[in-house]
Design a protein around this motif. Structure first.
Motif, mmCIF file in Angstrom:
data_model
loop_
_atom_site.group_PDB
_atom_site.id
_atom_site.type_symbol
_atom_site.label_atom_id
_atom_site.label_comp_id
_atom_site.label_asym_id
_atom_site.label_seq_id
_atom_site.Cartn_x
_atom_site.Cartn_y
_atom_site.Cartn_z
ATOM 1 N N ARG A 14 -0.693 -10.556 -0.280
ATOM 2 C CA ARG A 14 -0.684 -9.885 -1.585
ATOM 3 C C ARG A 14 -1.867 -8.920 -1.642
ATOM 4 N NH1 ARG A 14 2.226 -10.014 -5.966
ATOM 5 N NH2 ARG A 14 1.273 -9.855 -8.016
ATOM 6 N N TYR A 15 -1.582 -7.670 -1.964
ATOM 7 C CA TYR A 15 -2.589 -6.616 -2.023
ATOM 8 C C TYR A 15 -2.668 -6.015 -3.414
ATOM 9 C CZ TYR A 15 -3.445 -6.063 2.996
ATOM 10 O OH TYR A 15 -3.837 -6.242 4.290
ATOM 11 N N ARG A 16 -3.835 -5.501 -3.748
ATOM 12 C CA ARG A 16 -4.041 -4.644 -4.924
ATOM 13 C C ARG A 16 -4.639 -3.349 -4.398
ATOM 14 N NH1 ARG A 16 -7.021 -7.051 -9.623
ATOM 15 N NH2 ARG A 16 -4.992 -7.164 -10.621
ATOM 16 N N ILE A 17 -3.923 -2.248 -4.581
ATOM 17 C CA ILE A 17 -4.359 -0.927 -4.131
ATOM 18 C C ILE A 17 -4.649 -0.109 -5.382
ATOM 19 C CG2 ILE A 17 -3.682 1.145 -2.872
ATOM 20 C CD1 ILE A 17 -1.767 -0.782 -1.250
ATOM 21 N N THR A 18 -5.917 0.214 -5.590
ATOM 22 C CA THR A 18 -6.349 0.898 -6.806
ATOM 23 C C THR A 18 -6.557 2.373 -6.545
ATOM 24 O OG1 THR A 18 -7.463 -1.147 -7.497
ATOM 25 C CG2 THR A 18 -8.069 0.870 -8.668
ATOM 26 N N VAL A 19 -6.009 3.198 -7.451
ATOM 27 C CA VAL A 19 -6.162 4.645 -7.373
ATOM 28 C C VAL A 19 -6.766 5.150 -8.681
ATOM 29 C CG1 VAL A 19 -4.253 4.947 -5.740
ATOM 30 C CG2 VAL A 19 -3.800 5.089 -8.197
ATOM 31 N N ARG A 20 -7.406 6.307 -8.605
ATOM 32 C CA ARG A 20 -8.017 6.909 -9.789
ATOM 33 C C ARG A 20 -6.926 7.552 -10.639
ATOM 34 N NH1 ARG A 20 -12.898 7.070 -9.622
ATOM 35 N NH2 ARG A 20 -13.101 7.571 -7.425
ATOM 36 N N GLY A 21 -7.040 7.396 -11.933
ATOM 37 C CA GLY A 21 -6.102 8.000 -12.865
ATOM 38 C C GLY A 21 -5.047 7.017 -13.338
ATOM 39 N N ARG A 22 -4.313 7.460 -14.328
ATOM 40 C CA ARG A 22 -3.264 6.633 -14.925
ATOM 41 C C ARG A 22 -1.921 7.141 -14.424
ATOM 42 N NH1 ARG A 22 -3.190 3.049 -19.202
ATOM 43 N NH2 ARG A 22 -1.244 3.011 -20.368
ATOM 44 N N LEU A 23 -1.267 6.353 -13.579
ATOM 45 C CA LEU A 23 0.015 6.745 -13.010
ATOM 46 C C LEU A 23 1.134 6.565 -14.034
ATOM 47 C CD1 LEU A 23 -0.042 5.161 -9.432
ATOM 48 C CD2 LEU A 23 -0.829 7.410 -10.161
ATOM 49 N N THR A 24 2.117 7.438 -13.975
ATOM 50 C CA THR A 24 3.305 7.282 -14.803
ATOM 51 C C THR A 24 4.222 6.253 -14.141
ATOM 52 O OG1 THR A 24 4.510 9.010 -13.627
ATOM 53 C CG2 THR A 24 3.185 9.703 -15.530
ATOM 54 N N ALA A 25 5.125 5.705 -14.920
ATOM 55 C CA ALA A 25 6.095 4.747 -14.365
ATOM 56 C C ALA A 25 6.939 5.423 -13.288
ATOM 57 C CB ALA A 25 6.968 4.189 -15.482
ATOM 58 N N VAL A 46 0.257 -3.484 -7.094
ATOM 59 C CA VAL A 46 0.062 -4.869 -6.698
ATOM 60 C C VAL A 46 1.361 -5.446 -6.156
ATOM 61 C CG1 VAL A 46 -0.600 -7.174 -7.510
ATOM 62 C CG2 VAL A 46 -1.689 -5.150 -8.489
ATOM 63 N N GLY A 47 1.262 -6.115 -5.018
ATOM 64 C CA GLY A 47 2.436 -6.761 -4.466
ATOM 65 C C GLY A 47 2.210 -7.213 -3.046
ATOM 66 N N GLU A 48 3.261 -7.758 -2.482
ATOM 67 C CA GLU A 48 3.181 -8.291 -1.130
ATOM 68 C C GLU A 48 3.405 -7.178 -0.111
ATOM 69 O OE1 GLU A 48 6.035 -11.261 0.911
ATOM 70 O OE2 GLU A 48 4.495 -12.440 -0.117
ATOM 71 N N ILE A 49 2.485 -7.081 0.829
ATOM 72 C CA ILE A 49 2.593 -6.154 1.957
ATOM 73 C C ILE A 49 2.942 -7.012 3.162
ATOM 74 C CG2 ILE A 49 1.352 -4.500 3.408
ATOM 75 C CD1 ILE A 49 1.687 -3.431 0.596
ATOM 76 N N ARG A 50 4.075 -6.703 3.807
ATOM 77 C CA ARG A 50 4.584 -7.610 4.835
ATOM 78 C C ARG A 50 3.874 -7.520 6.173
ATOM 79 N NH1 ARG A 50 8.463 -4.005 3.430
ATOM 80 N NH2 ARG A 50 8.843 -2.460 5.027
ATOM 81 N N ASP A 51 3.334 -6.328 6.512
ATOM 82 C CA ASP A 51 2.632 -6.198 7.788
ATOM 83 C C ASP A 51 1.785 -4.925 7.776
ATOM 84 O OD1 ASP A 51 4.430 -4.067 8.263
ATOM 85 O OD2 ASP A 51 5.718 -5.292 9.526
ATOM 86 N N GLN A 52 1.075 -4.683 8.858
ATOM 87 C CA GLN A 52 0.166 -3.550 8.942
ATOM 88 C C GLN A 52 0.907 -2.216 8.828
ATOM 89 O OE1 GLN A 52 -2.238 -3.265 12.538
ATOM 90 N NE2 GLN A 52 -4.029 -2.931 11.256
ATOM 91 N N SER A 53 2.085 -2.134 9.387
ATOM 92 C CA SER A 53 2.889 -0.917 9.306
ATOM 93 C C SER A 53 3.238 -0.604 7.850
ATOM 94 C CB SER A 53 4.159 -1.083 10.146
ATOM 95 O OG SER A 53 4.988 0.034 10.011
ATOM 96 N N HIS A 54 3.604 -1.617 7.095
ATOM 97 C CA HIS A 54 3.923 -1.455 5.675
ATOM 98 C C HIS A 54 2.690 -0.978 4.908
ATOM 99 C CE1 HIS A 54 5.473 -3.534 1.738
ATOM 100 N NE2 HIS A 54 5.584 -2.218 1.676
ATOM 101 N N LEU A 55 1.536 -1.582 5.191
ATOM 102 C CA LEU A 55 0.288 -1.185 4.533
ATOM 103 C C LEU A 55 -0.021 0.283 4.805
ATOM 104 C CD1 LEU A 55 -2.304 -1.764 2.944
ATOM 105 C CD2 LEU A 55 -3.317 -2.594 5.084
ATOM 106 N N TYR A 56 0.070 0.696 6.060
ATOM 107 C CA TYR A 56 -0.203 2.098 6.400
ATOM 108 C C TYR A 56 0.797 3.034 5.736
ATOM 109 C CZ TYR A 56 -3.648 0.697 9.901
ATOM 110 O OH TYR A 56 -4.747 0.189 10.548
ATOM 111 N N GLY A 57 2.044 2.601 5.609
ATOM 112 C CA GLY A 57 3.049 3.416 4.931
ATOM 113 C C GLY A 57 2.706 3.635 3.469
ATOM 114 N N VAL A 58 2.256 2.569 2.797
ATOM 115 C CA VAL A 58 1.859 2.688 1.391
ATOM 116 C C VAL A 58 0.647 3.609 1.267
ATOM 117 C CG1 VAL A 58 0.946 1.421 -0.604
ATOM 118 C CG2 VAL A 58 2.835 0.461 0.720
ATOM 119 N N LEU A 59 -0.336 3.428 2.151
ATOM 120 C CA LEU A 59 -1.538 4.268 2.094
ATOM 121 C C LEU A 59 -1.202 5.728 2.410
ATOM 122 C CD1 LEU A 59 -4.149 1.879 3.731
ATOM 123 C CD2 LEU A 59 -3.787 2.343 1.294
ATOM 124 N N ASP A 60 -0.258 5.966 3.318
ATOM 125 C CA ASP A 60 0.190 7.334 3.605
ATOM 126 C C ASP A 60 0.848 7.959 2.378
ATOM 127 O OD1 ASP A 60 -0.760 7.443 6.201
ATOM 128 O OD2 ASP A 60 1.185 6.988 7.125
#
Length: 88
Positions: A14-25, A46-60
């Protein structure tokens, strides 16, 4: 032997990835499978990241959308009014 798993695979975490600003839905919906927590000056995905590839995809995706990454957490404490321990 006792090293990291091959191929960069992690146990789902389970990860929490915080970004600056208020995102729209609508913008938050680009992050499929992650919940959007809105703050005043920051938003968290916030949610479950299944593996490193998934994490990098979200960060990309964060980078590709031009969002300002504040932090990435796997263990966090949510505190609010009344959550502090009192002594005595």
């Amino acid at each position: 032997m006792g090293g990291p798993p091959e191929g960069g695979h992690l146990a789902p975490t389970r990860y929490r990835i915080t970004v600056r600003g208020r995102l729209t839905a609508r913008l938050g919906s680009a992050f499929e499978g992650l919940d959007l927590e809105l703050g005043i000056e920051q938003s968290a995905l916030v949610g479950e990241i299944r593996d490193q590839s998934h994490l990098y995809g979200v960060l990309d995706l964060v980078r590709g959308l031009g969002l300002d990454l504040v932090r990435v957490e796997t263990n966090w404490v949510t505190s609010g009014p009344g959550d502090e321990e009192s002594s005595g």
